[in-house]
Every structure is written in C-alpha cells, then in structure tokens.
Design an enzyme around this catalytic site. Sequence first.
Site, PDB file in Angstrom:
ATOM      1  N   GLU A  60      10.900  -6.258   0.007  1.00 44.44           N
ATOM      2  CA  GLU A  60       9.656  -6.246  -0.762  1.00 44.44           C
ATOM      3  C   GLU A  60       9.941  -6.080  -2.241  1.00 44.44           C
ATOM      4  O   GLU A  60       9.266  -6.672  -3.083  1.00 44.44           O
ATOM      5  CB  GLU A  60       8.732  -5.115  -0.275  1.00 44.44           C
ATOM      6  N   HIS A 129       2.363   2.303   9.602  1.00 44.86           N
ATOM      7  CA  HIS A 129       1.754   0.966   9.593  1.00 44.86           C
ATOM      8  C   HIS A 129       0.234   1.048   9.558  1.00 44.86           C
ATOM      9  O   HIS A 129      -0.452   0.109   9.942  1.00 44.86           O
ATOM     10  CB  HIS A 129       2.183   0.160  10.831  1.00 44.86           C
TER      11      HIS A 129
END
Lengths: 324, 382
Positions: A60, A129
């Site tokens: 990322e 998550h």
Amino acid sequence: MPELRYIRAINQALADALEADPSVILLGEDVSAAGGAFGATRGLRDRFGAERVIDTPISEAALAGAAVGAALSGLKPVLEIMFMDFTTLVMDALVNQAAKARFMFGGQRSVPLVVRTPHGGGLSAGPQHSQCLEAWFAHVPGLKVVCPADPASAYGLLRAAIADPDPVIVVENKALYATKAEVPEVLEPVPIGHAAVIRPGRDLTLVSYGGAVHTCMAAAGILANEGIEAEVVDLRSLQPWDEATVMNSLSRTHRLIVVHEAVEAFGIGAEIAARMADIGFDELDAPILRVGAPFMPVPFSKALERKYLPSADAVVQAARKVLA
Amino acid sequence: MPKLGLTMTEGLLASWRVKPGDQVRAGDVLFVVETEKIATDVEAPSDGKIVSLEVAEGSIVPVGTTVATWIENVMPLDRAASSRGSFSNATRVIATPLARRLARQANIDLKAIRGSGPRGRIKARDVEIAAAQQAVLRAEADASSPAASAAPLSRQQRRPASLSETTVARRMTEAKRNIPHFYVIADADVTRLLKLREELNAAKGEIRLSLTHFVVAAVVKALKRFPDINRVWDANEIVTLDAIDIGLAVMTERGLVAPVLRNADRLGLDGIACACEELVTRARRGRLTEEDLAGGAISVSNVGMFGAAQLIPIINPGQAAILGVAAVRPVFRPDDRGQPSLRQELSLALSCDHRVLDGVSATRFLNAVAEILAQPLTLLRR
C-alpha cells in the site's frame, strides 16, 4: 426510477470518470484482472485497458507513493485500498505528501487523488478488517473525506471526488455494497460538503453518515410509532462537513444525537457535538449525545459484533434520554 | 407548602401520606397538594424522619407555610459525595440553554419555575408553560370578577368548595362570561360506524375502541381539512396552531379535567385510542401535569354513555371550541325511495368562540365531522 446496487454505482462512477477524462487511472491490489476484492472495478480493465486499470504489488505504501507522484505530474489516480484498516500503510504518502503539497508549493500544484476504501463491520471480519478510521483523515488539513450512505450518493460523491483538485478519501461501508436503492434516471455528481435531510422531523435531530444512516432511519421508524418525529441528516461529507444544515436542523428540533459506527471516543461525533455546543448553544434543550461503537477493537464473534455495533435500539434509547 | 406553578399563591393540603415518626427515603410521597388545576404528590427531597405535622388535611395555606417538621438524615459519606451535584448548591438554577434564552426573551425569572427534565432541569417547555401562565394571570388581573352573592342554601348542604372546585367554578364563569359562545348542532349517522366498531372490537388482544375514540379521530381528520378551525384568541391576537392537539373532557373523583392529546394527527385510530386511554388513566389517578392541560384549540366532551339527548358544553378557557357528544339513538329516516329506514344517530353540538370562528366555518367543520363519522372507513387511513 431504476434500482441500483451500491457496488454497481461505484463501478459506474469509475467507468463514467474513465470515459470522461483520459487522465483518470485506477490503481490497487487486484483491481485490474480480478475486478477488485469486492467487485468495484469489474469489467473496467476490458473496457479501458491494463494501462489505465493497474494491478499493483501488495504494498500500500508503494502504490500510494506512486499515486501521489502521478497526481503531481498531471494524472488523476483513483486508488483502492482493500480495507480501511490497511490505510495505516499509506499515511506518509497521504498525510505528509498529498495533504501538504498545495500549501508547500504555494498553490502552484495540487494532488487530484482519490482513495476509495471500505470500512465497517457486520461481516465477522475481525479487528483488522472492520475498523472505521475516517476521523484520522478528517483530522488532517488538506484532506477531504466523504462517506456515502446510498447508491446515488456513492456514484455522485465518487464523481465529485475524482473531479476535485485535492486529495479526497471516499469511505465506503462494505456492509452497504450489496444493498440496492432507487436512483434517478440520470446520475449526477453530489457536491462535497453538503448534507441531506433524508427524513424531516421536529422533535430531535439524528446526524449520521454511511451505514449508520440506515440505523438512524430504523430508529426514526420506531420513534414515529410513539409519536416522536426524528429528523435524520445524512452528512455525506465528513471533511468539510455541512455545519449549516446541522445547525438549521438543531434550531428547529433543539435536540441532537450524532450516530456513527466508528468508536465514540475522539470521533466525528465529538467534533460535531463540540461545534454545535459552541454555535448552537442557545438552541439546545438537552445535552448533545453520541451513539457509536464502544472503545474496543471490533470482535470477530458474530454475537459480540452484533452487540458492538450501534443499533437502532441504542439510538432510540438516546432519543428518549434527550427528550426526557 | 411548595410553589408548584407561577400562578400558585396558596395550596390545599389534600392528604398526608406520612405520620410523625415515619422514616422516609428520597422520592417517597410526603403529602398531596391540590393546586389550581390538579393534584400533585410532593416527594421527600432526601432521606429523613418526620417529626410533626403542622397543617391538617383539608387546610388551605399560603405558599411557603411550614406544613411539617422533619430531620434530614446525615447521609453516609459515599452517598454524600456522589450526590453532591444535586444537593450542594440548591440556589443554582439548572436549565437548558434554550430554556435560558426563552426565559430571557419572555422576561421570566427561572427561579420561579419548576423544571420537568432530569434532576429538575428546566426545559424550554417549562418556560413556555410559565409564560402562558403569566399571560393568563395578566388577563385575569384585567378582568375584575366580583363574586355573585348567592341565595342562602339549606345549612345541611353546605361545605367549603375544594380548591379545585373553586378553580373550575372560576374558570367556567370566566369562560362563559368572556367568550362569546355560539352553537352549531348536527346529527351524525353512526350506523356503519357502530358496525365497524363491533367488527374491530371482535379481534382479541387489540385495544377496545370506544365511540369517543372515533369522534376524536373524526375531529382530527376534519381539522386537517379545515386548519383554520385550529385557532384560538389570545390577547387580541388570533393564533393558528400548527399542531393538532385535542382536549378530552374526563370526569374524575377530583372533578372534571380536560387533558390534551398531543399531535393527534400523527396517530392512527389505534394510536388515538391508546393515547386517550393513557390520558384518562392518568387523569383518574391524579397523575396529570400542568403540561397535560395546556394547549389545543378544541376539546371533545362525550356524555353519550349517560344517555344525554344533547350536550352543549362551555369552552375550556384558552381554547376556542368544544364538541359535545350525546347518546346514540335509533331513528327512522327516509331512504332513497322515501321508505323508513332504521338508522343510529347521535347529536353533536359544537360550542364556538365567535372571536375566532364564525357560523359558516363552524358549520362546514361540524358537517365534515358528521360526514367522517358516517363514512368511518376513511378513519382507517391516516
């Protein structure tokens, strides 16, 4: 009016943006060949080519850094960060580079970059998550943050974000991806910074955004059975947020509750409550309340997660408290 | 004797709930006061022990009179600490910001208001009620009211009127004298309504619908159609109300009261029925608050169950109309072919304030009520 799924609204917004502007590119993990972890970019590689719909390595930090560079040199990158939890890894590119560039270059350059990322629980996806971290980004001068609650605003806010000259974080509640709603025949951009009163009422104001808007609507339905009319405001944009619309509603109802799925402490609700306690002081006929998640990581267990997420009942209870 | 409202200068100590030597806890009812309109339970502000009662049941004493002596308990340390917020500074007024602003604007002293919010917090509504009371007080001061000297009655029949009876007497006299009443009368065909009601009430587990519920629902519906009826006279101003609030005349042991059903247009027939029953229950238990009795432009008074052929009521002060509902009676009416047909009818009498209503608008409104009652299925829609 036709019905559209939230995820399809996002797909269509991306397709229309790619179509309208050749400088728009998509970057992300599995966005190209696989069509996105949640299917947001499905079919776009075939239509617009692998040069504009780009699969990146699983880093990322790298893809965000590349996007900031691309944005500074004239492209309009739209990144997908698969879970908002992973935005921890893009913070330097966004906070220190993207957010600051316009100011540090004396307004000569801006960073027209969009980060799309899903937040929220309800899928038993666990503590890493499911987080709602939008307040982090809303805290940084130079970043804009939006969070659509329905397909029409998912389309409209994403189009507005891509058209915006500055970095915008588009937060999508993943529990909403599969939801459907009626949308206008012609979808239009939704201006950033404007809230919508989606249910009028005169007894109290529920301010919310994203998935929690639906919790508020459910609560408003329960309260209506008791003759209590709650006004529901969908913020849509968190940074900048529509102070005038909230103030206007508070001036009519004199009672305010801010509801979000993110933890209550140090959140969007805290900001709105503080601001309204300041400019709305003489309108208040009860303390401003917040309804949010407890100050805890999101649990894996379905049963615990159900307890953890703010419910319509919790909103109803808060409403009773401000009406006491 | 606590001051329970702006207008209160004296109170009737209706009954004692404690006796000397009793230990009481905070929140226990000490005694019941009958004020202008209602009876109020007065609770112990903290734990303590009653030493003596100074005022006998049934006495009327000025506000501020000592009615009993008691010893406040020394609280255990932990409790004293936890409750410091509510007891330590009795003079500080706790009020919401909006209540403070409204009080400032209306020039009302918050110290004279009793808050209805959590821990006695004064809310906007409390200030609004106080402001309304102040207005009434002013109006009363303007209109002089010499008491008419009555012919001597038989001694055995005499007893002093209770404070609430005196209040009702005064308010009704003022209403009849100050409000230019006129009356419109209509018959409503309730044949179908009675049948519908029977069918609805046959369902088990649902709230039982009374004729009063239907009449209230019909008034609500008619008011929606004629919003101009929903207005009142207030010190040379005609005030049109946005909310549809309906007063409901209720007979209780303590006398007649007319609590107000709020936002009745938001309730369905069942909702109206539940809300009416709730008000009636509270009225009969003496649990109404001042707030329950304020507002609305129209009331409904049903004496049909006692068999009246017609009821022409007096308007509740503050309102502009009242609907008197009489008993259902069978009558023969000519049908389409001129043949006698047996119908069930009841008589409706609408008393109106001519300062805000006129014969034409009142007749249209009353006809609408009668029509709705004749076509009761329309009441099942909001």
